[in-house]
Write a protein that holds these residues in place. Structure first.
Motif, short mmCIF file in Angstrom:
data_model
loop_
_atom_site.label_atom_id
_atom_site.label_comp_id
_atom_site.label_asym_id
_atom_site.label_seq_id
_atom_site.Cartn_x
_atom_site.Cartn_y
_atom_site.Cartn_z
N LYS A 175 5.38 7.77 3.60
CA LYS A 175 5.42 7.04 2.33
C LYS A 175 4.18 7.20 1.46
CE LYS A 175 9.54 5.49 2.87
NZ LYS A 175 9.95 6.47 3.87
N SER A 176 3.27 8.08 1.81
CA SER A 176 2.02 8.19 1.05
C SER A 176 2.27 8.46 -0.43
CB SER A 176 1.15 9.31 1.64
OG SER A 176 0.72 8.96 2.94
N ARG A 177 3.23 9.32 -0.75
CA ARG A 177 3.46 9.69 -2.14
C ARG A 177 4.25 8.64 -2.92
NH1 ARG A 177 5.06 16.15 -1.66
NH2 ARG A 177 3.11 16.84 -0.64
N LEU A 178 4.76 7.63 -2.23
CA LEU A 178 5.56 6.61 -2.90
C LEU A 178 4.81 5.30 -3.13
CD1 LEU A 178 8.97 7.07 -1.03
CD2 LEU A 178 8.19 8.16 -3.14
N ILE A 179 3.61 5.21 -2.60
CA ILE A 179 2.88 3.94 -2.63
C ILE A 179 2.71 3.41 -4.04
CG2 ILE A 179 0.62 2.89 -2.23
CD1 ILE A 179 0.50 4.49 0.40
N GLN A 180 2.38 4.29 -4.99
CA GLN A 180 2.16 3.82 -6.36
C GLN A 180 3.41 3.16 -6.94
OE1 GLN A 180 -0.82 3.62 -7.97
NE2 GLN A 180 -1.52 4.24 -5.93
N GLN A 181 4.60 3.64 -6.53
CA GLN A 181 5.83 3.00 -6.99
C GLN A 181 6.10 1.69 -6.25
OE1 GLN A 181 9.29 5.70 -7.92
NE2 GLN A 181 8.04 7.18 -6.79
N TYR A 182 5.57 1.56 -5.04
CA TYR A 182 5.78 0.36 -4.25
C TYR A 182 4.87 -0.80 -4.67
CZ TYR A 182 8.42 3.02 -0.70
OH TYR A 182 9.34 3.79 -0.05
N ILE A 183 3.71 -0.48 -5.21
CA ILE A 183 2.70 -1.51 -5.48
C ILE A 183 3.25 -2.72 -6.24
CG2 ILE A 183 0.58 -1.98 -6.79
CD1 ILE A 183 -0.43 0.78 -5.91
N PRO A 184 4.08 -2.53 -7.28
CA PRO A 184 4.58 -3.72 -8.00
C PRO A 184 5.45 -4.65 -7.15
CG PRO A 184 4.88 -1.74 -9.32
CD PRO A 184 4.50 -1.28 -7.95
N TYR A 185 5.91 -4.16 -6.01
CA TYR A 185 6.85 -4.94 -5.20
C TYR A 185 6.25 -5.54 -3.93
CZ TYR A 185 10.01 -2.48 -8.30
OH TYR A 185 10.63 -1.96 -9.42
N PHE A 186 4.99 -5.27 -3.67
CA PHE A 186 4.36 -5.91 -2.52
C PHE A 186 4.22 -7.40 -2.80
CE2 PHE A 186 2.16 -1.65 -1.69
CZ PHE A 186 3.05 -1.31 -0.68
N PRO A 187 4.33 -8.25 -1.78
CA PRO A 187 4.18 -9.70 -2.00
C PRO A 187 2.77 -10.04 -2.46
CG PRO A 187 4.24 -9.20 0.34
CD PRO A 187 4.59 -7.94 -0.36
N LYS A 188 2.66 -11.13 -3.23
CA LYS A 188 1.36 -11.53 -3.76
C LYS A 188 0.40 -11.94 -2.65
CE LYS A 188 3.04 -13.19 -8.24
NZ LYS A 188 3.22 -14.39 -9.10
N SER A 189 0.93 -12.57 -1.62
CA SER A 189 0.06 -13.06 -0.54
C SER A 189 0.84 -13.14 0.76
CB SER A 189 -0.52 -14.43 -0.89
OG SER A 189 0.51 -15.38 -1.02
N TYR A 190 0.14 -12.97 1.85
CA TYR A 190 0.69 -13.11 3.20
C TYR A 190 -0.48 -13.09 4.17
CZ TYR A 190 -0.05 -8.07 3.07
OH TYR A 190 -0.61 -6.83 2.92
N LYS A 191 -0.24 -13.51 5.39
CA LYS A 191 -1.30 -13.51 6.41
C LYS A 191 -1.11 -12.43 7.46
CE LYS A 191 -2.66 -18.38 6.01
NZ LYS A 191 -2.78 -19.69 6.72
N THR A 192 0.13 -12.27 7.94
CA THR A 192 0.39 -11.30 9.01
C THR A 192 1.36 -10.24 8.53
OG1 THR A 192 0.04 -13.02 10.69
CG2 THR A 192 1.12 -10.99 11.40
N TYR A 193 0.99 -9.01 8.72
CA TYR A 193 1.79 -7.85 8.32
C TYR A 193 2.45 -7.25 9.55
CZ TYR A 193 2.82 -3.07 6.73
OH TYR A 193 3.42 -1.87 6.43
N TYR A 194 3.74 -6.93 9.44
CA TYR A 194 4.50 -6.31 10.53
C TYR A 194 5.08 -4.99 10.04
CZ TYR A 194 4.54 -11.05 12.53
OH TYR A 194 4.19 -12.29 13.03
N GLU A 195 4.98 -3.97 10.86
CA GLU A 195 5.64 -2.70 10.55
C GLU A 195 6.37 -2.21 11.80
OE1 GLU A 195 4.85 1.57 8.35
OE2 GLU A 195 3.33 0.01 8.23
N PRO A 196 7.68 -2.48 11.90
CA PRO A 196 8.42 -2.18 13.14
C PRO A 196 8.87 -0.72 13.29
CG PRO A 196 9.27 -4.16 12.04
CD PRO A 196 8.41 -3.43 11.07
N PHE A 197 8.78 0.08 12.23
CA PHE A 197 9.05 1.52 12.32
C PHE A 197 7.77 2.21 11.87
CE2 PHE A 197 13.20 -0.42 11.50
CZ PHE A 197 14.02 0.20 12.43
N LEU A 198 6.79 2.30 12.73
CA LEU A 198 5.43 2.64 12.31
C LEU A 198 5.31 4.05 11.73
CD1 LEU A 198 2.49 1.97 12.01
CD2 LEU A 198 2.17 2.44 14.45
N GLY A 199 5.86 5.05 12.43
CA GLY A 199 5.78 6.42 11.92
C GLY A 199 4.36 6.82 11.58
N GLY A 200 4.14 7.34 10.36
CA GLY A 200 2.81 7.75 9.94
C GLY A 200 1.92 6.61 9.49
N GLY A 201 2.50 5.42 9.28
CA GLY A 201 1.71 4.23 8.97
C GLY A 201 1.08 4.20 7.59
#
Length: 285
Positions: free
Chosen positions: A21-47
């Motif tokens: 997902k490295s090349r898609l991050i800029q498109q994802y930025i508007p959709y990340f939550p404003k705040s959270y404490k714990t991050y989970y990534e259950p399909f880690l892949g390249g991370g």
């Protein structure tokens, strides 16, 4: 041991990974939550998303045991791992590649070094196994593959320092994430949009329609607890339907497809980014 980190360097993926997902991050930025404490990534892949966000608390999981072992070794024993990769680099040639591919070592560090060596030298950096679970990607055509990216590994090690890393099925997140302080990013194997888009097998078991529906049900349960959810998947009618049924928000992302048996089907395509919440970051004006 103090790890010397190059200045002006941020953690980023140390493995090439299909669907990274490295090349898609800029498109994802508007959709990340404003705040959270714990991050989970259950399909880690390249991370890529984890390395970009660098959350204070992270639970990183994947069903792929070799991948998880590699992450643990990068986090915990990066200098020893670098030493082993230097040995692979010295001996690299066609015969050596197939010898390493066909023989799995016993120690955790040697297994991790094997994964990284094969990833840097195999065709397109693919991770694919056969029905017996054996890695079966042929040698790539690289003149000078970067088998031992020392600085990249050291920076990744520092980025992973506080992360909890475990082998687990994606449904295990149900036992951990409980409320709106949790953010789960799901990047599952994509549902095929046609007969030429199947990518076989990341693990010995393929990801079926039933698995996609189980993932959808997992997302629905997490969302009912207030957990923030983001899911990536193909722009297929099936995926749109199953997430529309649970009233998730569906957004279209432009992506580049580079893996397809038909070269004519490579290039820019639409993918889906699916979210369970509306408190997005707003793009900067």
């Amino acid at each position: 041991m103090v790890i010397q980190i190059p200045k002006e360097t941020s953690p980023r993926p140390f493995l090439k990974w299909a669907g990274g997902k490295s090349r898609l991050i800029q498109q994802y930025i508007p959709y990340f939550p404003k705040s959270y404490k714990t991050y989970y990534e259950p399909f880690l892949g390249g991370g890529a998303i984890f390395f970009y966000l660098q959350p204070t608390t992270a639970i990183l999981t994947d069903i792929n045991a070799e991948l998880i072992n590699t992450y643990c070794c990068v986090r915990d024993n990066v200098e020893e791992l670098i030493s082993l990769l230097k040995e692979h680099k010295k001996q690299h040639n066609r015969d050596y590649y197939y010898s390493v591919r066909n023989n799995s070592p016993s120690s955790a560090l040697e297994k991790a070094a094997r994964v990284i060596y094969l990833n840097k030298t195999c065709f397109n950096g693919l991770y694919r196994v056969n029905s017996q679970g054996k890695f079966n990607v042929p040698l790539g055509r690289y003149e000078n593959p970067n088998i031992c990216p020392e600085d990249l590994l050291r920076v990744a090690s520092a980025g992973l320092y506080h992360a909890e890393i475990q082998q687990a099925d994606f449904t295990e997140v149900l036992n951990r994430a409980t409320g709106n302080d949790d953010f789960v990013f799901f990047d599952p194997p994509y549902h095929p949009i046609n007969n030429t888009s199947y990518f076989t097998a990341y693990s010995a078991n393929s990801f079926t329609k039933k698995d996609q529906e189980l993932l959808r049900d997992t997302c629905a349960e997490l969302a009912s607890r207030g957990v923030r959810i983001m899911v990536c998947n193909s722009n297929s009618e099936f995926i749109q339907k199953i997430y529309t049924e649970i009233n998730f928000e569906i957004h279209t992302i432009k992506a580049t497809r580079s893996i397809n048996s038909n070269i004519k089907n490579r290039g820019m395509i639409d993918e889906l980014l699916i979210t369970s919440f509306k408190d997005f970051y707003l793009p900067k004006q």
